[in-house]
Design an enzyme around this catalytic site. Structure first.
Site, PDB file in Angstrom:
ATOM      1  N   PHE A 179     -40.873  61.411 -95.481  1.00 56.87           N
ATOM      2  CA  PHE A 179     -40.844  61.116 -96.910  1.00 56.87           C
ATOM      3  C   PHE A 179     -41.212  62.395 -97.650  1.00 56.87           C
ATOM      4  CE2 PHE A 179     -40.523  56.512 -97.837  1.00 56.87           C
ATOM      5  CZ  PHE A 179     -40.253  56.085 -96.544  1.00 56.87           C
ATOM      6  N   ASP A 218     -53.184  66.958 -96.392  1.00 53.25           N
ATOM      7  CA  ASP A 218     -52.803  68.280 -95.893  1.00 53.25           C
ATOM      8  C   ASP A 218     -54.034  69.121 -95.570  1.00 53.25           C
ATOM      9  OD1 ASP A 218     -50.013  68.011 -96.030  1.00 53.25           O
ATOM     10  OD2 ASP A 218     -50.067  68.295 -98.204  1.00 53.25           O
ATOM     11  N   ASN A 253     -56.199  59.442-100.970  1.00 56.24           N
ATOM     12  CA  ASN A 253     -55.122  59.512-101.958  1.00 56.24           C
ATOM     13  C   ASN A 253     -54.685  58.096-102.322  1.00 56.24           C
ATOM     14  OD1 ASN A 253     -52.744  58.707-100.242  1.00 56.24           O
ATOM     15  ND2 ASN A 253     -53.477  60.457 -99.074  1.00 56.24           N
ATOM     16  N   LYS A 308     -75.955  62.278 -95.658  1.00 60.87           N
ATOM     17  CA  LYS A 308     -75.440  62.324 -97.027  1.00 60.87           C
ATOM     18  C   LYS A 308     -75.831  63.633 -97.713  1.00 60.87           C
ATOM     19  CE  LYS A 308     -75.592  59.903-101.327  1.00 60.87           C
ATOM     20  NZ  LYS A 308     -76.544  59.255-102.169  1.00 60.87           N
ATOM     21  N   LYS A 340     -37.759  70.529 -96.817  1.00 58.56           N
ATOM     22  CA  LYS A 340     -38.593  69.848 -95.809  1.00 58.56           C
ATOM     23  C   LYS A 340     -37.750  69.356 -94.637  1.00 58.56           C
ATOM     24  CE  LYS A 340     -42.228  68.675 -98.995  1.00 58.56           C
ATOM     25  NZ  LYS A 340     -42.940  67.705 -99.806  1.00 58.56           N
ATOM     26  N   LYS A 373     -39.124  70.946 -91.265  1.00 59.73           N
ATOM     27  CA  LYS A 373     -39.809  70.061 -90.320  1.00 59.73           C
ATOM     28  C   LYS A 373     -38.877  69.583 -89.213  1.00 59.73           C
ATOM     29  CE  LYS A 373     -43.104  68.537 -93.810  1.00 59.73           C
ATOM     30  NZ  LYS A 373     -44.286  67.696 -93.991  1.00 59.73           N
TER      31      LYS A 373
HETATM   32  N1  CTP Z   1     -46.708  64.759 -93.250  1.00 61.25           N
HETATM   33  C1  CTP Z   1     -47.208  64.839 -91.962  1.00 61.25           C
HETATM   34  N2  CTP Z   1     -48.387  65.485 -91.729  1.00 61.25           N
HETATM   35  C2  CTP Z   1     -49.060  66.088 -92.728  1.00 61.25           C
HETATM   36  C3  CTP Z   1     -48.542  66.028 -94.043  1.00 61.25           C
HETATM   37  C4  CTP Z   1     -47.371  65.359 -94.272  1.00 61.25           C
HETATM   38  O1  CTP Z   1     -46.596  64.292 -91.044  1.00 61.25           O
HETATM   39  N3  CTP Z   1     -50.206  66.706 -92.456  1.00 61.25           N
HETATM   40  C5  CTP Z   1     -45.446  64.043 -93.452  1.00 61.25           C
HETATM   41  C6  CTP Z   1     -45.515  62.903 -94.417  1.00 61.25           C
HETATM   42  O2  CTP Z   1     -45.804  61.689 -93.767  1.00 61.25           O
HETATM   43  C7  CTP Z   1     -44.120  62.887 -95.014  1.00 61.25           C
HETATM   44  C8  CTP Z   1     -43.677  64.319 -94.963  1.00 61.25           C
HETATM   45  O3  CTP Z   1     -44.545  64.945 -94.028  1.00 61.25           O
HETATM   46  O4  CTP Z   1     -43.213  62.132 -94.225  1.00 61.25           O
HETATM   47  C9  CTP Z   1     -43.723  65.050 -96.281  1.00 61.25           C
HETATM   48  O5  CTP Z   1     -44.987  65.056 -96.807  1.00 61.25           O
HETATM   49  P1  CTP Z   1     -45.329  65.683 -98.278  1.00 61.25           P
HETATM   50  O6  CTP Z   1     -46.777  65.482 -98.501  1.00 61.25           O
HETATM   51  O7  CTP Z   1     -44.378  65.186 -99.269  1.00 61.25           O
HETATM   52  O8  CTP Z   1     -44.985  67.149 -98.064  1.00 61.25           O
HETATM   53  P2  CTP Z   1     -45.740  68.311 -97.408  1.00 61.25           P
HETATM   54  O9  CTP Z   1     -44.941  68.725 -96.228  1.00 61.25           O
HETATM   55  O10 CTP Z   1     -47.169  67.969 -97.173  1.00 61.25           O
HETATM   56  O11 CTP Z   1     -45.581  69.456 -98.484  1.00 61.25           O
HETATM   57  P3  CTP Z   1     -46.234  69.636 -99.921  1.00 61.25           P
HETATM   58  O12 CTP Z   1     -47.485  68.796 -99.955  1.00 61.25           O
HETATM   59  O13 CTP Z   1     -46.462  71.078 -99.965  1.00 61.25           O
HETATM   60  O14 CTP Z   1     -45.194  69.160-100.874  1.00 61.25           O
END
Ligand code: CTP
Length: 404
Positions: free
Chosen positions: A321, A274, A205, A284, A335, A339
């Site tokens: 974040f 995620d 990303n 490959k 969140k 969380k």
């Molecule tokens: N985060 C994490 N582990 C993951 C995904 C996200 O610890 N596998 C943490 C990120 O570092 C951030 C927070 O969760 O501090 C929010 O991440 P974000 O990507 O905004 O949200 P998600 O919980 O992944 O939800 P969505 O993608 O559905 O918005």
């Protein structure tokens, strides 16, 4: 305090004379150790005159062995500083090679170690040197980053020894740590994660890591013991932070799980994937004629797992974040609860001046107490605002813990 000053064979060796003088002016007792090649650049008499002590040049010098000198100095020294540090000495330290006084001293001492690398740009960027620097950083060795400019070899680039004042200041920070986060342990994640599909392709990303690195730099500046778990980024390690580099979400989860134990605060600034490919191929993947389907499976939500593990304990303070497209408030609040964290830094990544891969950011700090909007500012400034809030929350917790 006794400072062991290792001088190795680089053109910047003459600047080490200024470093020795600067340390002495601040009341330190400096013992200079010169490697064989350092003596080709500067005479030992110069260091002897400045430090008013014999210069150590030989592990087996006569008269120096009655009180095995590197062991005696290893115990007495409050800091081992190497300036300039060549690729050679960095390689030896990283690999435990002890073939002269300085390299033996590194293995024998428990004092903090600070190195000021100096070398040609290509040498500095070489994978072997980078790997050695990382190995040393992960062991807690601190660095004063080399500057950019005209190099003795005629190149312009990064690799020139940092200025003596900066080296002396870095040494002072280690010897006299100060700041509002002194004694606090803060663990920060930063950057993207890369999920490998095969040996050449991955899903990543656009996170640059700047926000997390800025938070790590500011926490270290305020005296915290900082561990930065970084996904792949192009950024230099922030001064004073211990950096552990990882690649995938699984590696990040493992590192954060380990470091979070005993931390006062954990800041998850990383953009963690995620989803990850269900199976990464060992060779490959060849292309076919039709469309390609890849099965992705969920990764662990690291922050949620840390929240679950902490339960109702006051520490570590957990900061997450929320990167959203559009107004982030509602989802960020969700969140915060889901969380089980204390603070969410929410931002709208669809703005061109905030979020991924830009220098600036605007955010809303959301906690159980309410919301605070921060203006558009440099990520380094936002880092300060976030840490101010973390400090405030940590002291509220400390006060509550005292009362209970
Ligand atoms: N985060 C994490 N582990 C993951 C995904 C996200 O610890 N596998 C943490 C990120 O570092 C951030 C927070 O969760 O501090 C929010 O991440 P974000 O990507 O905004 O949200 P998600 O919980 O992944 O939800 P969505 O993608 O559905 O918005």
């Amino acid at each position: 305090m006794v400072i062991a000053l290792g001088v190795t064979g680089g053109i910047g060796a003459y600047k080490a004379v200024e470093v020795a003088r600067g340390l002495q002016k601040r009341g330190h007792d400096v013992v200079a150790i010169m490697t064989h090649s350092a003596r080709r650049f500067v005479g030992e008499v110069t260091f002897e005159a400045i430090t008013r002590r014999p210069v150590i040049t030989d592990q087996f010098a006569r008269g120096a062995n009655a009180d095995i000198e590197h062991i005696a100095l290893a115990t007495d020294a409050s800091l081992l500083l190497v300036a300039p540090a060549t690729a050679n000495v960095i390689g030896k330290f990283a690999n435990g090679i002890a073939d002269d006084f300085l390299t033996s001293l590194y293995l024998a001492t428990r004092a903090p170690v600070l190195m000021a690398p100096a070398m040609n740009t290509n040498m500095l960027e070489h994978a072997a040197v980078q790997r050695n620097l990382q190995t040393l950083a992960s062991r807690g060795v601190r660095f004063v980053d080399p500057g950019e400019g005209f190099l003795a070899c005629g190149w312009i680039g990064k690799g020139r020894l940092a200025e003596p004042d900066a080296i002396v200041a870095a040494a002072e920070r280690i010897l006299h740590p100060s700041g509002s986060l002194l004694g606090r342990r803060i663990v920060i994640s930063a950057g993207p994660t890369f999920e490998d599909l095969d040996p050449v392709r991955f899903i990543g990303n656009r996170s640059s890591g700047r926000m997390g690195y800025a938070i790590a730099a500011e926490s270290a500046r305020r005296g915290a013991h900082v561990v930065l778990v970084s996904g792949p980024t192009k950024l230099d390690a922030p001064a004073g932070a211990l950096v552990e580099r990882v690649r995938s979400a699984a590696e990040m989860a493992q590192a954060m799980g380990t470091h979070a134990a005993g931390a006062d605060a954990v800041v998850m600034a990383a953009a963690v994937a995620d989803y990850t490919p269900a199976h990464a191929l060992d060779s490959k993947m060849p292309k076919g004629d039709g469309p390609l389907q890849i099965t992705l499976v969920r990764t662990q939500d690291i922050l949620a797992e840390l929240g679950r593990r902490r339960g109702d304990a006051p520490l570590p303070l957990l900061v997450g974040f929320a990167a959203e497209t559009g107004d982030p408030r509602a989802r960020a609040r969700q969140k915060l609860q889901a969380k089980h964290v204390d603070l969410i830094v929410a931002n709208d990544v669809s703005r061109s001046d905030a979020g991924f891969d830009v220098e600036t950011n605007a955010a809303i700090l959301i906690s159980a107490d309410g919301e605070v909007d921060t203006p558009l500012q440099l990520k380094s400034e936002l880092a300060s605002t976030i840490i101010d809030r973390i400090e405030q929350m940590l002291s509220t917790r400390a006060a509550a813990a005292k009362q209970s």
